[in-house]
Design a protein around this motif. Structure first.
Motif, PDB file in Angstrom:
ATOM      1  N   LYS A 366       7.987 -46.589 -70.646  1.00  0.00           N
ATOM      2  CA  LYS A 366       7.513 -46.744 -69.276  1.00  0.00           C
ATOM      3  C   LYS A 366       6.505 -47.886 -69.175  1.00  0.00           C
ATOM      4  O   LYS A 366       6.533 -48.696 -68.232  1.00  0.00           O
ATOM      5  N   GLU A 369       8.341 -51.268 -69.510  1.00  0.00           N
ATOM      6  CA  GLU A 369       9.026 -51.640 -68.268  1.00  0.00           C
ATOM      7  C   GLU A 369       8.041 -52.186 -67.243  1.00  0.00           C
ATOM      8  O   GLU A 369       8.332 -53.146 -66.510  1.00  0.00           O
ATOM      9  N   GLU A 370       6.869 -51.584 -67.197  1.00  0.00           N
ATOM     10  CA  GLU A 370       5.857 -52.051 -66.248  1.00  0.00           C
ATOM     11  C   GLU A 370       5.359 -53.441 -66.638  1.00  0.00           C
ATOM     12  O   GLU A 370       5.106 -54.298 -65.771  1.00  0.00           O
ATOM     13  N   ILE A 387      -2.197 -53.182 -64.692  1.00  0.00           N
ATOM     14  CA  ILE A 387      -1.344 -52.139 -65.278  1.00  0.00           C
ATOM     15  C   ILE A 387      -2.190 -51.038 -65.897  1.00  0.00           C
ATOM     16  O   ILE A 387      -1.916 -49.839 -65.740  1.00  0.00           O
ATOM     17  N   LYS A 390      -3.567 -48.807 -63.202  1.00  0.00           N
ATOM     18  CA  LYS A 390      -2.535 -47.960 -62.598  1.00  0.00           C
ATOM     19  C   LYS A 390      -2.254 -46.740 -63.462  1.00  0.00           C
ATOM     20  O   LYS A 390      -2.237 -45.595 -62.972  1.00  0.00           O
ATOM     21  N   PHE A 391      -2.056 -46.961 -64.771  1.00  0.00           N
ATOM     22  CA  PHE A 391      -1.722 -45.840 -65.648  1.00  0.00           C
ATOM     23  C   PHE A 391      -2.912 -44.903 -65.841  1.00  0.00           C
ATOM     24  O   PHE A 391      -2.749 -43.681 -65.916  1.00  0.00           O
TER      25      PHE A 391
END
Length: 507
Positions: A366, A369-370, A387, A390-391
């Protein structure tokens, strides 16, 4: 006196409830007759011996007039019941659980309560629901489960008793037959009069046996437009020429014999129940005296009231709050502390599982992909700040959801345990029972205030972490440095290998 009346109604009155289609057999009033399901609701008929005849319609407590007198001279009772049936159950052939209750006072009746139930419908006809069989069966079961009731299994003489399902139902709740009476109607239509006599005698192994026996009757047909008194005369004349009156005796034939048998059963049950009734009254009287002894003395001055109130508050704090909220020194497992500890353990395992998921192949895929969405804008193989944020935010939201569930569950569990402790403490303390609602309101208000405060504090910490993600976690820093050193060694190795290759090629 009220205690005696309540116990009487609870223990004795059900003994007079005679169940399952005793329609025109015992009723001193005209009831509707016809084909198919005529009774579509439980019809309760209370017979009370009185100096003069009166008929009442009894309503439930929500009705303004609980007892409405019916004038038999101006009112057609069967038609009145049919009209009330339409109001209650509609124009279809369905059944309902609502009750129509009549009380008949008459000099010539015994104190009995009859419950007329819908017949068992095996196959639905037009206007009936598909589950009409289940509806009628379940409705009958509700009434015959009462241990004190006597079940009247009514069936016509021209039907094989082996096919009568009411006996099968009765055996579910009365397997020994000690409170079931078989009532054989339409005796004049019996195809085998000898078999009818044998069933009344019950002296053969191939007939059904009941401890309370069978009674044969001849009731009016739909074509006979005669009074009840005339019907009784015709019935007596019929059995005077019937072999059953000679072989089985007059106590097994006729409406009067059925009434006498019910009265005998009632009398025997009352004799059996009165010693138990006396014991029950004595036990209740003892409980009342105990409750009276627990009442506080009469408080005449405000000072006395304040003293007793403070003592009650101290009792609530010591016996309920401290005893159940504080840590137990005797290793009891029922304290709130012990219960909440298990909830925190479960929460810790949940958080540990979420943390382990961060290193799973699925989560790594995951992240990859990001990162592809930022190719060219950021250094390769390095997480960008966007990123990362976000996670981190997603995982913090998951953590908060679990944390919020834990907060709500802990406070809810605490209040439930306090309620149980309060109820137990109020059993032997009438004064505490009077004041418990006041204490509960104060305690609930305090607990809500603390719950909101805990939620706000923890939510603020989560929002702070989401605003600018960073970490000083030692495990993370150690893992990061280790990976950095591995990469550095790899680069040094590649550089050295390249240098050696260059000198070899030049030389």
């Amino acid at each position: 006196m009220a205690t005696f009346a309540n116990t009487y109604d609870e223990k004795i009155r059900p003994l007079m409830d005679k169940i399952d289609q005793a329609r025109t057999l015992l009723a001193p009033v005209e009831l509707p007759k016809g084909n198919g399901i005529v009774t579509r609701y439980p019809l309760v008929l209370r017979l009370r011996k009185s100096d003069e005849r009166r008929v009442y319609r009894l309503h439930d407590d929500s009705h303004e007039n609980k007892k409405e007198i019916l004038n038999e001279a101006d009112l057609n009772i069967p038609r009145y019941i049919e009209e009330e049936t339409k109001k209650l159950a509609g124009d279809n052939k369905n059944v309902v659980r609502n009750i129509i209750e009549l009380q008949v006072e008459d000099p010539d009746v015994r104190d009995l309560t009859l419950v007329d139930l819908p017949g068992i419908a095996h196959n639905p006809i037009a206007g009936q629901p598909e589950d009409i069989y289940e509806q009628t069966i379940n409705l009958i079961r509700e009434f015959i489960t009462q241990e004190g009731s006597v079940i009247l299994c009514v069936f016509p003489a021209n039907v094989d008793i082996a096919t009568v399902q009411s006996f099968k139902l009765a055996r579910e709740f009365d397997p020994t037959g000690k409170r079931t009476i078989g009532v054989i109607t339409k005796s004049d239509l019996a195809t085998d009069q000898d078999m009818l006599v044998q069933q009344l005698l019950m002296d053969r192994h191939d007939v059904l046996h009941l401890k309370l026996g069978f009674v044969a009757v001849r009731n009016r047909t739909t074509k006979e437009n005669i009074s009840l008194q005339e019907a009784h005369v015709r019935e007596k004349e019929f059995f005077a020429e019937h072999p059953a009156s000679t072989a089985a005796g007059w106590d097994c034939v006729g409406i009067k014999s059925l009434i006498d048998r019910l009265a005998t059963v009632y009398s025997d049950r009352v004799k059996e129940m009165f010693p138990k009734l006396r014991q029950d009254i004595q036990a209740r009287l003892k409980d009342v005296k105990q409750q009276l002894s627990n009442l506080p003395p009469h408080l005449q001055t405000p000072t006395e009231r304040v003293v007793v109130y403070n003592e009650t508050v101290d009792l609530y704090v010591e016996k309920i709050l401290k005893s159940h909220l504080m840590t137990s020194n005797d290793a009891r497992q029922g304290t709130v502390t012990h219960i909440l500890h298990k909830k925190f353990e479960s929460y810790r395992l949940t958080v540990r599982k979420q943390r382990g998921d961060l290193f799973s192949p699925a989560y790594c895929s995951k992240v990859e992909e990001e990162m592809k969405g930022y190719s060219g804008d950021q250094l390769p193989n390095f997480l960008s700040s966007a990123i990362l944020k976000k996670f981190v935010t997603e995982n913090l939201d998951q953590l908060w959801n679990e944390t919020e569930k834990l907060i709500l569950d802990c406070f809810r569990t605490t209040m439930i345990q306090l309620r149980k402790a309060e109820d137990a403490a109020c059993i032997d303390n009438p004064l505490l029972a009077k004041l418990i609602n006041l204490f509960r309101d104060v305690c609930s208000s305090y607990m809500k205030e603390k719950k909101d405060k805990v939620q706000d504090q923890l939510k603020e910490l989560v929002l702070l972490e989401e605003h600018e993600p960073y970490t000083i976690n030692t495990a993370y820093m150690y893992r990061s440095i280790t990976l950095f050193l591995i990469v550095l060694r790899r680069l040094l190795y590649l550089c050295t290998a390249s240098k050696n290759f260059y000198f070899t090629a030049v030389g």
